[in-house]
Design an enzyme around this catalytic site. Structure first.
Site, PDB file in Angstrom:
ATOM      1  N   GLY A 283      56.581  39.802  44.399  1.00 52.50           N
ATOM      2  CA  GLY A 283      55.696  39.097  43.462  1.00 52.50           C
ATOM      3  C   GLY A 283      54.604  38.317  44.172  1.00 52.50           C
ATOM      4  O   GLY A 283      53.679  37.804  43.532  1.00 52.50           O
TER       5      GLY A 283
ATOM      6  N   LYS B 116      42.849  40.732  50.059  1.00 52.12           N
ATOM      7  CA  LYS B 116      44.184  40.191  50.333  1.00 52.12           C
ATOM      8  C   LYS B 116      44.557  40.488  51.784  1.00 52.12           C
ATOM      9  O   LYS B 116      44.187  41.534  52.309  1.00 52.12           O
ATOM     10  CB  LYS B 116      45.190  40.872  49.388  1.00 52.12           C
ATOM     11  CG  LYS B 116      46.640  40.476  49.590  1.00 52.12           C
ATOM     12  CD  LYS B 116      47.549  41.235  48.614  1.00 52.12           C
ATOM     13  CE  LYS B 116      48.202  42.435  49.262  1.00 52.12           C
ATOM     14  NZ  LYS B 116      49.109  43.170  48.381  1.00 52.12           N
TER      15      LYS B 116
HETATM   16  C1  R5P Z   1      50.467  46.660  48.330  1.00 54.38           C
HETATM   17  O1  R5P Z   1      49.582  47.198  48.962  1.00 54.38           O
HETATM   18  C2  R5P Z   1      50.955  47.116  47.001  1.00 54.38           C
HETATM   19  O2  R5P Z   1      49.986  47.771  46.261  1.00 54.38           O
HETATM   20  C3  R5P Z   1      51.509  45.945  46.201  1.00 54.38           C
HETATM   21  O3  R5P Z   1      50.442  45.037  45.980  1.00 54.38           O
HETATM   22  C4  R5P Z   1      52.595  45.260  46.950  1.00 54.38           C
HETATM   23  O4  R5P Z   1      53.464  46.193  47.505  1.00 54.38           O
HETATM   24  C5  R5P Z   1      53.364  44.314  46.060  1.00 54.38           C
HETATM   25  O5  R5P Z   1      54.346  43.683  46.840  1.00 54.38           O
HETATM   26  P1  R5P Z   1      54.685  42.172  46.606  1.00 54.38           P
HETATM   27  O6  R5P Z   1      55.064  41.995  45.162  1.00 54.38           O
HETATM   28  O7  R5P Z   1      55.842  41.923  47.531  1.00 54.38           O
HETATM   29  O8  R5P Z   1      53.492  41.361  46.993  1.00 54.38           O
END
Ligand code: R5P
Length: 292
Positions: free
Chosen positions: A225, A191
């Site tokens: 999300g 990601k």
């Molecule tokens: C990121 O490194 C965290 O582990 C989560 O994946 C992230 O903080 C989730 O944030 P969002 O829902 O805004 O993508």
């Protein structure tokens, strides 16, 4: 009076009540009035133990208000108890644990100083974003994981050839741990998040692992999300069957839950570190074990 008191922050009443029962502790409740200018006025009811207090307060939005409430509870506890443990099931600011871009302030460092100054001698968190955050706290610290509690829930479902998926490389170990407890395989996607706009992209090109399988996307928190939505869209294109989400902290900002369902997620399963409709797994037992 019990030798231990559990002081319940307004935002963590459920966990605090369950903890006080499990620890046979005196429950001290708090009432909060928010003044028109945004200040919190906290009133406690119940007896605080002279020996030890456990203050329970998650720091979720509005984060700054709730942080001040947590610090105020700790400070009051320390006026009476010789030892104060801060149980912060969801630790706000934990993603600000290092300087990613030049000039950024590492707010977790500030929190470390504030918790100490308020009177905490130990801090317990649940699935903190990264252990780097706790290094800024110059006191005893422990992070417990909700993964066994989440796995217990998923074991009750009948899933087709399940595969555990982390939406990013940072969550690889979490997915690995889930997969080990669940007795299944895991993969982690690539990601990329733009550090300025916050936009998320899945960089993984293709995977032959997911077709016709039920997937459990495992993450520490759902905020906007975006991570879950982008991962789900990618996995659906790879012809998976159902996508479930197992996540510790349900921040679910700005209609995130609705958007995640729209992306095709069958069920979102989170814990009660932050109350929400999806917070159906209780972590108080896991926290209690860390205190005992
Ligand atoms: C990121 O490194 C965290 O582990 C989560 O994946 C992230 O903080 C989730 O944030 P969002 O829902 O805004 O993508």
């Amino acid at each position: 009076m019990s030798k231990l008191s559990v002081i319940s922050g307004k935002l963590s009443e459920d966990i605090a009540k369950r903890l006080s029962k499990k620890l046979k502790a005196n429950l001290v409740k708090s009432e909060v009035r928010i003044f028109p200018d945004g200040e919190s006025k906290i009133t406690l009811s119940g007896n605080i133990s002279k020996r030890k207090s456990i203050v329970v307060q998650s720091i979720y939005p509005p984060v700054d208000t709730n942080l001040v409430q947590a610090l105020s509870l700790i400070s009051k506890a320390k006026e009476v108890s010789s030892k104060v443990t801060a149980v912060i099931p969801y630790m706000g600011y934990a993603r600000q644990d290092r300087e990613f871009l030049p000039g950024e302030i590492v707010t977790m460092k500030v929190l470390g100083k504030l918790f100490k100054a308020a009177g905490a001698s130990k801090i317990i968190t649940v699935d903190i974003h990264s252990m780097v955050g706790l290094k800024h706290f110059n006191m005893k610290s422990k992070n417990v994981t909700a993964i066994p509690d989440l796995v217990k829930y998923f074991k009750k479902l009948s899933l087709k050839n399940p595969l555990i998926v982390s939406p990013d490389q940072g969550g690889k170990d979490r997915a690995k741990e889930f997969a080990k407890e669940f007795d299944s395989e895991y993969i982690s996607l690539e990601k990329k998040r733009d550090r300025k706009t916050g936009k998320v992209q899945i960089k993984t090109k293709n995977t032959d692992k997911v077709a016709d399988r039920d997937l459990i996307l495992v993450d520490d928190m759902i905020s906007t999300g975006e991570s879950i939505i982008k991962a789900t869209q990618f996995l659906k294109k790879q012809k998976c069957k159902r996508v479930y989400v197992a996540c510790t902290h349900a921040l679910l900002m700005n209609d995130a839950e609705k958007k995640i369902r729209k992306a095709g997620v069958t069920k979102i399963v989170c814990t009660n570190t932050i109350p929400s409709k999806t917070s159906i797994v209780d972590v108080s037992n896991t926290i209690a074990q860390a205190i005992m």
